[in-house]
Each structure stands twice: as C-alpha cells, then as structure tokens.
Design a protein around this motif. Structure first.
Motif, short mmCIF file in Angstrom:
data_model
loop_
_atom_site.label_atom_id
_atom_site.label_comp_id
_atom_site.label_asym_id
_atom_site.label_seq_id
_atom_site.Cartn_x
_atom_site.Cartn_y
_atom_site.Cartn_z
N ASN A 202 0.74 -1.24 0.10
CA ASN A 202 -0.02 0.05 0.00
C ASN A 202 1.05 1.31 0.13
O ASN A 202 0.38 2.18 -0.67
N PHE A 203 2.15 1.26 0.83
CA PHE A 203 2.86 2.21 0.89
C PHE A 203 3.49 2.46 -0.52
O PHE A 203 3.33 3.85 -1.08
N ALA A 204 3.79 1.41 -1.62
CA ALA A 204 4.37 1.71 -2.72
C ALA A 204 3.16 2.30 -3.51
O ALA A 204 3.42 3.21 -4.33
N LYS A 205 2.07 1.82 -3.35
CA LYS A 205 0.91 2.56 -4.22
C LYS A 205 0.74 3.89 -3.81
O LYS A 205 0.45 4.75 -5.00
N THR A 206 0.86 4.36 -2.68
CA THR A 206 0.61 5.70 -2.28
C THR A 206 1.65 6.47 -2.88
O THR A 206 1.31 7.53 -3.54
N ILE A 207 3.08 6.19 -2.82
CA ILE A 207 4.04 7.20 -3.02
C ILE A 207 4.37 7.11 -4.64
O ILE A 207 5.10 7.83 -5.17
N LYS A 208 3.81 5.90 -5.20
CA LYS A 208 3.97 5.84 -6.67
C LYS A 208 4.02 7.07 -7.56
O LYS A 208 4.76 7.46 -8.32
N PHE A 209 2.86 7.46 -7.28
CA PHE A 209 2.36 8.80 -8.27
C PHE A 209 3.36 9.87 -7.97
O PHE A 209 3.93 10.74 -8.72
N TRP A 210 4.08 10.15 -6.57
CA TRP A 210 4.97 11.37 -6.12
C TRP A 210 6.26 11.02 -6.81
O TRP A 210 6.98 11.73 -7.28
N VAL A 211 6.47 9.50 -6.56
CA VAL A 211 7.87 9.42 -7.31
C VAL A 211 7.92 9.55 -8.68
O VAL A 211 8.73 10.44 -9.24
N LEU A 212 6.85 9.18 -9.44
CA LEU A 212 7.01 9.65 -11.00
C LEU A 212 6.94 11.11 -11.24
O LEU A 212 7.56 11.60 -11.82
N THR A 213 5.88 11.51 -10.40
CA THR A 213 6.07 13.27 -10.73
C THR A 213 7.21 13.95 -10.53
O THR A 213 7.47 14.83 -11.14
N SER A 214 7.63 13.74 -9.09
CA SER A 214 8.85 14.30 -9.00
C SER A 214 10.16 13.87 -10.03
O SER A 214 11.03 14.60 -10.40
N TRP A 215 10.06 12.63 -10.26
CA TRP A 215 10.91 12.13 -11.31
C TRP A 215 10.77 12.74 -12.69
O TRP A 215 11.65 13.38 -13.29
N PHE A 216 9.65 13.08 -13.13
CA PHE A 216 9.30 13.63 -14.31
C PHE A 216 9.81 15.17 -14.40
O PHE A 216 10.48 15.69 -15.19
N PHE A 217 9.50 16.08 -13.25
CA PHE A 217 9.85 17.06 -13.31
C PHE A 217 11.47 17.42 -12.91
O PHE A 217 11.97 18.34 -13.57
N GLN A 218 11.88 16.59 -12.39
CA GLN A 218 13.48 16.50 -12.11
C GLN A 218 14.13 16.67 -13.37
O GLN A 218 15.02 17.13 -13.92
N THR A 219 13.58 15.57 -14.34
CA THR A 219 14.15 15.17 -15.46
C THR A 219 14.32 16.40 -16.71
O THR A 219 15.07 17.04 -16.85
N ILE A 220 12.94 16.94 -16.70
CA ILE A 220 12.66 18.22 -17.62
C ILE A 220 13.47 19.30 -16.80
O ILE A 220 13.82 20.20 -17.49
N GLY A 221 13.37 19.52 -15.62
CA GLY A 221 14.13 20.59 -14.94
C GLY A 221 15.69 20.54 -15.37
O GLY A 221 16.16 21.52 -15.50
N ILE A 222 16.18 19.35 -15.22
CA ILE A 222 17.63 19.31 -15.57
C ILE A 222 17.94 19.64 -17.13
O ILE A 222 18.83 20.26 -17.28
N LEU A 223 16.84 19.06 -17.94
CA LEU A 223 17.00 19.51 -19.25
C LEU A 223 17.01 20.83 -19.42
O LEU A 223 17.82 21.31 -20.10
N ALA A 224 16.02 21.49 -18.75
CA ALA A 224 15.98 23.07 -19.06
C ALA A 224 17.16 23.74 -18.54
O ALA A 224 17.76 24.65 -19.47
N GLY A 225 17.83 23.37 -17.68
CA GLY A 225 19.18 24.04 -17.09
C GLY A 225 20.21 23.63 -18.05
O GLY A 225 21.20 24.57 -18.34
N SER A 226 20.08 22.42 -18.78
CA SER A 226 21.31 22.10 -19.62
C SER A 226 21.12 22.79 -20.87
O SER A 226 22.01 23.32 -21.86
N ILE A 227 19.85 23.07 -21.33
CA ILE A 227 19.56 23.91 -22.59
C ILE A 227 20.08 25.27 -22.45
O ILE A 227 20.82 26.04 -23.10
N TRP A 228 19.70 25.82 -21.10
CA TRP A 228 20.16 27.04 -20.65
C TRP A 228 21.74 27.16 -20.85
O TRP A 228 22.18 28.41 -21.49
N ALA A 229 22.28 26.36 -20.33
CA ALA A 229 23.87 26.46 -20.26
C ALA A 229 24.24 26.14 -21.62
O ALA A 229 25.33 26.91 -21.90
N TYR A 230 23.74 25.68 -22.30
CA TYR A 230 24.27 25.39 -23.70
C TYR A 230 24.29 26.79 -24.51
O TYR A 230 25.20 27.03 -25.09
#
Lengths: 627, 172, 123
Positions: A202-230
């Motif tokens: 149940n714990f896994a089911k509860t946090i899965k949404f948050w793990v995926l959301t934070s991971w998704f934003f982290q991924t594109i956040g890193i991308l935005a920073g990288s493009i900016w630096a570029y």
C-alpha cells in the motif's frame, strides 16, 4: 504595505503548520477511521496563505516596489515583464518562498489524493510534512525574508543578472523545485510508514504517483538547465559536472532507482526497507544539494550570492533531518524476509539500483572531496569533467547491457530463453558500429564499446516492443524511456567524438580559412535595446566541401542595470548538427575572438531526454496497461 | 549486529557534518601561497623603454627585491601605487613589470603617479607573467637574494601589506 | 560458440590506441583547466584576460614540443593543482580515485550476500 501583508501571510502559514501538527497529533489519539474535517480546512487555508504571500511578492516585482530589499536588489523598472516575474525566483529569498509554496501545495494534495489510505499513516505524513514546512518557514523568516523592508525607498532597483534573463532559466527553477519538493512527500510518508507499520504494498501504491511526478519534473528541470547552459553561457557545452548541476543530478539517480524498486514492493511486497531508505535519501539529497548551492561553499558557475549563516541554518536543519530519520529507522524498522530468484526481473531491478547508487556516490565523492580535503589538509584541488567521465563511462557498458536484459526477465522466475537471439543482436550491433567506423576511423575502445552497447539496447528495446505487440501487453512507458536512454547515450557519445571547434581572432571584415571552412566576420552593427546595448557580428561560414554557407549573428551585450557584459551565442540547428558561434572582444585590440563549433545531434540529445521523461509521464496517466 | 551498523553510520555521519560545519568557515579567496618558498623563474624580460633584455637572475645582486606587475588600464594598480612609492622611498628595490600594456600609456601612467621602480620591464603579451604564476594584476612578489619568493600578494597591496613587506625585508 | 569467436575477431580491429590531432589536443587541454578568475568556467570557455593569456602560453608550450602531461605539470607548478580539472593521482587524491571502485565492489558484495540469503531454490 506589501511588506507587512507578505509578512502577515507567511506568519499565518507558519501558525497553520503548528496547528496542523497539533491537531494531527490529537487526531492520532482519537478512534475512528476518518481524518477530522478541521484538518482539511486548516490545510486549505494554509495553502491559501502561502499562495497569497507568493502573489504579494509577485505583485511587488511586477510593480517594482523597491521598499522591499529583495525587489530592489534583484529587479529594475526597465526589465521586461517576463523577467520581472521570473525575477521572483531568480534569487535566494524568492526561490525559498517558491519552494515553501510548492511544499504546502503538495502536502494538501497528498492529504486529498489518498483518501483510501490509512488514517494514522496520513496523519503522521502530514505531521512530518509540516515539520519540514515550519523548518523552511523559520529559515525564511529569520534569515532570508523576501519581505524585509528598505528605508529610504530607492527610485530604482539594481537589476537582475542578465545571464539569468532567459526563458529557459525562467522555468528551470520551478521545474526543479517540483522535483526536489515532490520528494519530500515520500520522505515524510516513509517515516510515517515506519512508525505506523504500514503495509509495504500500500505504501508503494501511495508514493508511486509522487515518485513518478517528482522524477518527471526533475528530468525536464535538468533538461531546461542544460539547454540554458548550452546557449546562454556561450560555451557550447551542455553539461559541465558543475557542483550545482551535480546537486540536481544526485536526487535524480535516487528517484530513478526508486521508480524501479517500487515495482517490486508493489508487486510482491518485498525490499520494503530498501524502498524506505531510498525514499528518505532522495529528499535528504535534495536538501544537501540546497545546502551546497546556497551556502556558497562551492565554486560554481551558478552560485547565488554567498552567505555562511544561510549555510549554517540549512546544515543544522539537514543534520536534524538525517539523525531523526536514522533514529526512527533504527527504532521502527521491521525485520522482514525476502524471496529472490537469480535472473528474475526483481534481480535486474536490484542491479539497476546498484548502478544508480554507484553513479550517485561517484558524483557525491567528486563534489564533496575538494571540500573535505580542504578542511582536513588545506589543500585545494579541482574535480572536473574528466574525473566523472573517466570513472563513470566504463560502467555504462555493463549498465546498458543490464538495461536491455532486465525487461526480458520474468517476475519471480529465472526463465529466459533468448540467449541465441541476444547474441545475434549483439553481433548486429558490432557490425553496425564496424561499418560506421570503417569510414570514420575512431579508435577509442571505450567509446566504441559504449556505442555498441547503446545500439544493443536500442535494438533489444525495439524487439521488446514487438514482443509486447504479440503478447498484447503494453508497457509503453518502459519501452519509450529505455529506448530514449539508449539513444541518449548513443548521441552523447557521437557528439563527444565528432564535435569540432575553432578558436580564432579576426578583425572586422577579415576572413580566414580553416580545414574545410572559410569563416568571415563581415561587419559589425551596434544597436540599442530597451535595457542593453548590443554589438552584432555578421559571420558567414562557408563549408567548402559541401559548398554551402550559413549566416550567424553572435552578439556582445552590454547591459546597463547592473552593468554587465554578456556574450550571446548564435546557433543554427538542424536535426544532424548545430553550428554554434560566439564572439567576444579582446581588450586593447581591434581583434574579435570568434569561437566556431560544429556539434552533431544536439537536437536529438534534447529529444532523447524529453522522451525519457515522456516515458515516465505516461505512467502517470490513468491508462489501462493490461488488456 | 544491527546496533553496531547503526553506531558506525551515526559516527561517520557525525564526523562528516563536523567537516561540513568547518567548511563554512574556510576563506575562499584564491591564493598562490604554494609558490612561496620557491625560486622565481630565470627568464629574459625586455626593458620598457630600451631595446635590451634583463635576466631575472641578476636580481640576486639585491638583498631583497619587490616585483610588481602593473598596467595603466588597471584601476586597482592606481590605488596601490602610493604604497609602492613609500616603499621605494624606504630604499626597497622595486621592479615594475608592465603587463599587457602600450608603452606610451605605461609611461604616461608613471609620469602621472610617480615612478617607484628602479627597473621597468615589460610583458606585452602577458605570457612571461604566467611563469611567475600571475593570474590577474596587480600582483606583487617579494624575493630575497637567493631569488626565493618570500611573500606574494594578489590584488592591490594596502597599508598592512606594506608594513609586512617592510618587516620581511628587514627594513623596519 | 561460433558467434563469440566472430565477435572477438571483429573486436580486435578496435584494439588500437586513441590519438588526438594537435589541434584537438589544444582544445582538450583548454577544457581540462580551470579559469582561476572565473566562477567554475574552464579556460577554453572563458573570454577573460587570464584565459586568453593561458591559451597563448599553452599554444607556445605545445609548439615547443611539450606533451599534454608536461603542459599540465608546468601550469600546476605555477598555479597549484587547483587549476587542473583532472586531479593527478597522488597522496591527496588516492581516495578520490579509488573510493568509487571500492564502493562498486562493496555494492556487489552486499547484493550478493543479500541474494544468497534470500534466494529460493526451485524444487
């Protein structure tokens, strides 16, 4: 006026936090399975208060209210509206407020989204969440208050650092914060789960949404920073293994590990403790990153203004966080038996975690080693890109292999009968690379191996896709992310071998021949813009082999507020390569320094990262994956 | 077993935090202290106003020598100039190395502010200065007669530095 | 295994050392040096006075026939190891360079012990 209102609202937010902690504690003692209505109401009001406080800061920026020190120091009346707005989080105080706003909103969402979860578990999560909120709020109020007043009120502000005036950078911090702060939810939930002895699955089911959301934003956040630096820093690189970049990458490794291992917990209620440890570590790493960035103990491109007292507060906060988690873990961690089968899917997920932790630790060592060494022995050394590449690159080879091998395995069992096929695919990958390099003659063994195995992963994932079609069972999310990862490594490797660059000094009107290129600085135009003056160079690049030419217009900008010189790159992109030119003036001479670069597959590198993120995002959609 | 593991983790984390706390106190201003105690390079530098070369090993004739890197376009150099003048009045031998400058401007600079140098040399490309480990001007190096570096200052020298130079060179 | 043999054979084509052309070497060296007056930029990327000077010095040294390593040690002698983005392997960096491998092996060991303990064997 705005200052008082802002202060009022953040104080009210803090009070709501205390109330929430109190009522949650009371609610824990009461019987019944429902959370008192009161808690929902306070939580909603709290959310309203923070949003209002943020809104007030926003208004102060838009209308340039320089009675706030923060606005005075970071804004200016002539700044375009977009950058007045993004200026709110372009500095330490404002970005801390944004961080808190997201933290509060996420807490409310967590409370409302998990109505089916156990009451005690939710209340404990809420308590931990509000302890975090109070911690950051106290920091904000005592040390980094964006609403501090300034008297007498100046007529004009000091302006925002021009290199921060950029669309990619306007969205970069909010995206990253969604990632960083999203991880606070599973930090709190993990502690709550330990204390309440919550069911692992149940714990896994509860946090899965948050793990995926934070991971998704982290991924594109890193991308935005990288493009900016570029394009903004004008160097043509896109990842510098800079300490600040590293601090966004470290939680990402943990989130990626978590996305995988949470599947085991969900499916077979196993490795509960490991998932808990990862959940706790992710947010801890996010705060550690915050500490490194804001304390100013690092020498970095992205450093905010430094202030040791800030670092001291975050460090105390961090140590309280770590030691209390450690204590709770020690006290409540249950001992559980696990069941594992070699070469099963779970086995490969653990392999993934092993590599992720390894990559994390390499980055951590590289980032912290100079600091530790300096404290211990007063010796100053630098750890830069060569270190990370030398240490990590060889490990990509087995890693790529395991990424392709994992999805073929079955849950719970070691059955796999693709041995022959796998060899065939590997064989093909080698042949492709051989043919490719028969013409290009790159003799670096390591790069070739990485290329072979990235192609191997790509082929295997495509085969995986067809197997899925046959079985009528789709895991599109995994296929897209894995495929994109294979492509990412492939394009990065190609990019690293075939990038060319030329550094030359030219006078106005002069041209020069280099290898197959003829580069001409045709003329220079001086133009006046709203808050800067710019010198635009008209550069013509003739490719004599292909008989084509390109016009580029690199700029030197002189901003008036604050007075800063920046160099704007001119980039012509197509699917296969970017042409990249920067120009700078050489003091005391009539020469201009031009840097001309050809960088293959830049667009495809960005696309690969986007698709890695898209894969994770698909998981979030309420789509039926089994037919 | 569980207890042991936790104790080890706690202690190492604790030590780690102490290091981080210490790191907050570290002064992060760049310095080239490791050059102190090492000899200066033996190279030829052209005189600013003559077509002759001077070899730096000839500085061993002086008991102490102060080598100062300056330029007319450098603002902080103007700020420290008066201290150089007072040092020269106390009979300290000062060599000026003109850094990435035009000859005319450099002479104008010395005319305007006074000339504390008993020897003025030039480094118009800035390359020679790299041999001295110079990274931005002004920079000032005190050497003894064995050509060993005793003190090295990055940025403009102030009154405190001036007194330190006097003490180190045995004048005061 | 027929395939394995072919793979090994094909691969022997690759076993040749990597070499940089002079021009590429120059940029590689630029990139591996910290611009001391900048905030975390390398020499190649910086437009500063300092970086321009160091670049010309590197070009001169390469023309004089120094190799990559000699250029690094020349600059490290003048400016300290702080200028090198790749810390040379010596007393103060053994831990830096070796710890990752120790961690990797340790991870493997933990994983192995964990799996040993918790594997169910098929009956």
């Amino acid at each position: 006026m705005l200052s008082n209102l802002g202060n009022l609202f953040i104080t009210l937010t803090l009070l709501s936090s205390f109330l929430l902690i109190y009522y949650s504690a009371v609610g824990l003692k009461k019987n019944g399975s429902l959370i008192p209505e009161k808690i929902f109401r306070i939580s909603k009001t709290q959310c309203l208060f923070t949003i209002l406080s943020f809104f007030i800061l926003l208004v102060a920026y838009i209308f340039s209210d320089f009675s706030l020190i923060n606005v005075y120091e970071n804004s200016h009346t002539t700044k375009p509206l977009l950058y007045k707005i993004s200026g709110v989080w372009g500095n330490h105080e404002g970005s801390l407020l944004l961080w808190i706003v997201i933290l509060v909103i996420f807490s409310l969402l967590f409370l409302n989204l998990n109505k089916l979860a156990d009451k005690k578990f939710r209340l404990f999560t809420l308590i931990f969440q509000n302890i975090l909120i109070s911690g950051f709020l106290i920091f904000l109020i005592t040390n980094s208050n964006p609403f501090s007043k300034l008297y007498p009120v100046p007529n004009e502000g000091m302006g925002l650092n021009p290199i921060l005036q950029d669309p990619a950078l306007a969205i970069h911090p909010p995206l990253l914060y969604l990632g960083f702060v999203g991880s606070s939810i599973y930090f709190s939930a993990a502690l709550a789960s330990l204390i309440t002895k919550y069911n692992g699955s149940n714990f896994a089911k509860t946090i899965k949404f948050w793990v995926l959301t934070s991971w998704f934003f982290q991924t594109i956040g890193i991308l935005a920073g990288s493009i900016w630096a570029y394009y903004e820093l004008g160097w043509g690189g896109y990842w510098f293994w800079d300490p600040v970049e590293n601090s966004s990458l470290m939680p990402w490794f943990l989130m990626t590990a978590l996305i995988h291992s949470i599947l085991i917990l969900e499916k077979k209620n196993d490795i509960y403790l490991w998932v808990i440890i990862l959940s706790i570590l992710t947010f801890t790493m996010s705060v550690t990153g915050t500490f490194l960035v804001r304390s100013g103990i690092l020498n970095s491109v992205h450093t905010f203004a430094n202030d040791p007292s800030r670092g001291l507060y975050i460090l105390i906060f961090l140590s309280i966080m770590i030691f209390s988690s450690l204590y709770i873990f020690y006290k409540y961690a249950p001992s559980k038996k696990s069941n594992f089968q070699f070469l099963s899917k779970e086995f490969f997920i653990l392999i993934n975690n092993w590599f992720m932790i390894f990559f994390l630790i390499v980055v951590l060592i590289g980032t912290l080693y100079p600091i530790v060494l300096e404290v211990i022995s007063e010796q100053k050394i630098s750890v830069g890109p060569p270190y990370y590449v030398i240490v990590m690159a060889p490990f990509l080879i087995p890693f790529l292999y395991f990424v392709s091998r994992g999805p073929q395995a079955q849950w719970f069992s070691a059955q796999s009968n693709n041995k022959k096929k796998n060899f065939l695919v590997l064989f093909f990958s080698v042949v492709i690379i051989l043919v490719f390099f028969y013409f290009t003659k790159v003799k670096d063994v390591l790069i070739n191996l990485i290329l072979i195995f990235s192609i191997y992963l790509i082929l295997q994932t495509i085969l995986d896709f067809f197997r899925n079609i046959k079985k009528n069972y789709f895991n599109l999310s995994r296929i897209i992310s894995h495929l994109a990862f294979g492509f990412l490594i492939f394009f990065i490797s190609i990019n690293s071998i075939f990038s060319t660059e030329y550094d030359l000094n030219l006078k106005n009107g002069e041209k020069i021949k280099l290898d197959n290129y003829e580069i001409e600085l045709k003329d220079l135009n001086i133009l006046n813009e709203k808050n800067y003056k710019k010198i635009v160079g008209n550069v013509i690049i003739r490719d004599q082999k292909k008989d084509t030419f390109e016009f580029l217009e690199p700029e030197i900008r002189v901003y008036n507020m604050p007075e800063t010189v920046t160099y704007e790159a001119s980039i012509k992109s197509n699917l296969f390569f970017d042409t990249y030119v920067t120009m700078s003036n050489l003091s005391g001479s009539e020469f201009y320094n031009l840097k001309f670069q050809r960088k293959p597959f830049m667009i495809l590198i960005w696309l690969s990262i986007i698709f890695i993120g898209v894969g994770g995002f698909l998981r979030l959609l309420p789509m039926r994956q089994k037919k | 077993m569980k207890k042991i593991i936790f104790t080890i983790i706690s202690i190492s984390l604790f030590l780690f935090f102490i290091i981080l706390f210490d790191s907050l106190k570290i002064n992060r201003v760049y310095n080239t202290e490791e050059l102190v105690g090492k000899p200066i390079p033996s190279i030829n530098l052209e005189y600013l106003n003559e077509d002759k070369y001077f070899n730096t090993s000839d500085l061993s004739k002086n008991q102490f020598t102060l080598i100062n890197f300056f330029s007319s376009w450098c603002g902080p150099c103007r700020k420290e100039h008066k201290y150089l003048i007072s040092l020269s009045e106390k009979n300290l031998k000062i060599v000026g190395i003109n850094f990435k400058d035009k000859k005319q401007n450099a002479n104008q600079f010395l005319n305007d502010l006074g000339n504390p140098y008993y020897l003025t040399l030039e480094d118009n490309t800035g390359k020679k200065s790299v041999d001295f480990g110079v990274y931005g001007i002004p920079e000032t190096i005190l050497i003894n007669k064995n050509l060993l570096i005793i003190k090295k200052y990055i940025g403009p020298i102030d009154k405190k530095d001036m007194n330190e130079i006097l003490r180190s060179s045995g004048i005061k | 295994m027929k395939y394995t043999k072919i793979l090994i054979l094909l691969f022997s084509f690759f076993i040749l050392s990597h070499s940089y052309s002079d021009e590429k070497m120059k940029y590689k060296i630029y990139k591996n040096l910290r611009c001391l007056v900048c905030q975390g930029q390398n020499i190649g990327d910086s437009n500063s006075e300092f970086a321009q000077t160091i670049k010309t010095v590197i070009n001169d040294k390469l023309d004089e026939g120094l190799n990559e390593r000699e250029v690094y040690s020349f600059l490290a002698e003048k400016y300290g190891d702080w200028i090198l983005y790749k810390p040379p392997l010596k007393n103060n960096s053994y831990v830096l360079w070796l710890l990752p491998y120790v961690i990797f092996i340790l991870g493997a060991l933990i994983l192995f012990i964990f799996l040993r303990k918790n594997t169910i064997h098929k009956k």
